[in-house]
Design an enzyme around this catalytic site. Structure first.
Site, short mmCIF file in Angstrom:
data_model
loop_
_atom_site.label_atom_id
_atom_site.label_comp_id
_atom_site.label_asym_id
_atom_site.label_seq_id
_atom_site.Cartn_x
_atom_site.Cartn_y
_atom_site.Cartn_z
N HIS A 76 37.55 43.85 45.51
CA HIS A 76 38.20 44.75 44.14
C HIS A 76 39.45 45.37 43.71
CE1 HIS A 76 33.65 43.30 41.73
NE2 HIS A 76 33.35 43.57 43.46
N GLU B 207 35.95 50.13 42.50
CA GLU B 207 34.61 50.00 41.08
C GLU B 207 33.99 51.56 40.87
OE1 GLU B 207 33.86 45.76 39.85
OE2 GLU B 207 32.89 46.61 41.21
N HIS C 194 32.83 44.93 49.17
CA HIS C 194 31.77 45.02 48.95
C HIS C 194 30.67 44.14 49.78
CE1 HIS C 194 31.51 46.46 44.29
NE2 HIS C 194 31.98 47.54 45.26
N HIS D 5 33.07 40.84 48.99
CA HIS D 5 34.19 40.25 48.59
C HIS D 5 35.09 42.38 48.42
CE1 HIS D 5 31.00 41.32 45.21
NE2 HIS D 5 31.62 42.05 45.17
N THR E 65 28.49 44.27 39.81
CA THR E 65 29.03 44.95 38.49
C THR E 65 29.75 43.85 38.33
OG1 THR E 65 30.66 44.80 41.04
CG2 THR E 65 29.76 46.81 39.95
N VAL E 66 29.47 42.86 38.56
CA VAL E 66 29.33 41.14 37.96
C VAL E 66 28.78 40.32 37.23
CG1 VAL E 66 32.12 40.83 38.98
CG2 VAL E 66 29.53 39.78 40.33
N HIS F 137 37.02 35.05 40.26
CA HIS F 137 37.26 36.79 40.15
C HIS F 137 37.43 37.02 40.77
CE1 HIS F 137 33.64 34.60 37.03
NE2 HIS F 137 34.96 34.72 36.56
#
Length: 262
Positions: free
Chosen positions: A95, A105, A118, A93, A198-199, A63
């Site tokens: 995005h 995000e 993040h 991590h 957010t996951v 992911h």
């Protein structure tokens, strides 16, 4: 519960079918409307104290890719800002989106950035583990840093150089001697609000600290992110790149967004 992703059949639009919290009261990310943010002069600056030796591995979850840190003691922590006590560094991590135009995000007044970093921490003063803290309303603290296209970011080189070792889902590699504070902007002005992961499972346990200023990355560096695979090396189906891995903004539902600056 690992069959979620970012494609049409398993992406954010259908997460609510497996994870009811997707329709919760404090979901993230959000669109930060600057004129509605409340300046809170009582908010102190936040401070990070990271020990580079706590960095351990870089891994591909399918992911995103993440750097994992040793959180067995208070070697690397964040304090201040909206937080009470110290929160231990757990991982970081990224995005991103399929192009340089969008992929972050959070948004600011509807503005898109091409990516977002993040840095995840947990409340080690109140809870015994990350897993325990993630279930609590004040359990986690995440620093959100926007990425913008600009100069080559030398502080990202160690990360992008390591991606060849974890190109496929499930791969991990040793990653040591790294201080994430090198990825923070010079200005530490921030917005803060109560939100969620957010996951999936989208737990509503995050105090967000979203920095106002982005950091620059080159288009080439961001394109390297998109060439990481979301599939395993031995996957019998067609190999798929991680072209995008962001969740759209969620309703604010009456929450206040506070600003550390005027």
């Amino acid at each position: 519960m690992n069959n979620w992703g970012y494609a049409d059949h398993n992406g954010p639009n259908v997460w609510h079918e497996l994870f009811p919290l997707a329709n919760g009261e404090r979901q993230s990310p959000i669109d930060i409307i600057t004129t509605a943010a409340i300046h809170d002069p009582s908010l102190p600056p936040f401070n990070v104290d990271y020990d580079p030796s706590s960095a351990k591995v870089i891994m591909n979850s399918g992911h995103t890719f993440s750097i994992e840190f040793d959180d067995g003691e208070d070697k690397s922590v964040v304090r201040g800002g909206p937080l009470h006590g110290s929160y231990r560094l757990r991982q970081l991590h990224f995005h991103w989106g399929p192009c340089d135009d969008y992929g972050a995000e959070h948004k600011v007044d509807g503005r898109d950035y091409p990516g977002e970093l993040h840095i995840v921490h947990w409340n080690s003063e109140k809870y015994s583990s990350f897993v325990d803290a993630a279930q609590k309303p004040d359990g986690l603290a995440v620093l959100g840093i926007f990425l913008k296209i600009g100069e080559h970011n030398v502080n990202l080189e160690k990360i992008t150089n390591a991606l060849d070792d974890i190109n496929f889902k499930g791969k991990q590699s040793s990653f040591t001697n790294f201080d994430p504070s090198c990825l923070l902007p010079v200005c530490k002005d921030f917005w803060t609000y109560p939100g969620s992961l957010t996951v999936p499972p989208l737990l509503e346990s995050v105090m967000w600290i979203v920095l106002k200023d982005p950091i620059a990355v080159s288009s080439r560096q961001l394109s390297r992110f998109r060439r990481v695979f979301s599939t395993t090396e031995t996957d019998e189906t067609e190999s798929c790149y991680m072209a995008k891995n962001y969740r759209p903004v969620q309703p604010l539902k009456g929450r206040n967004v506070r600003a550390s600056f005027l």
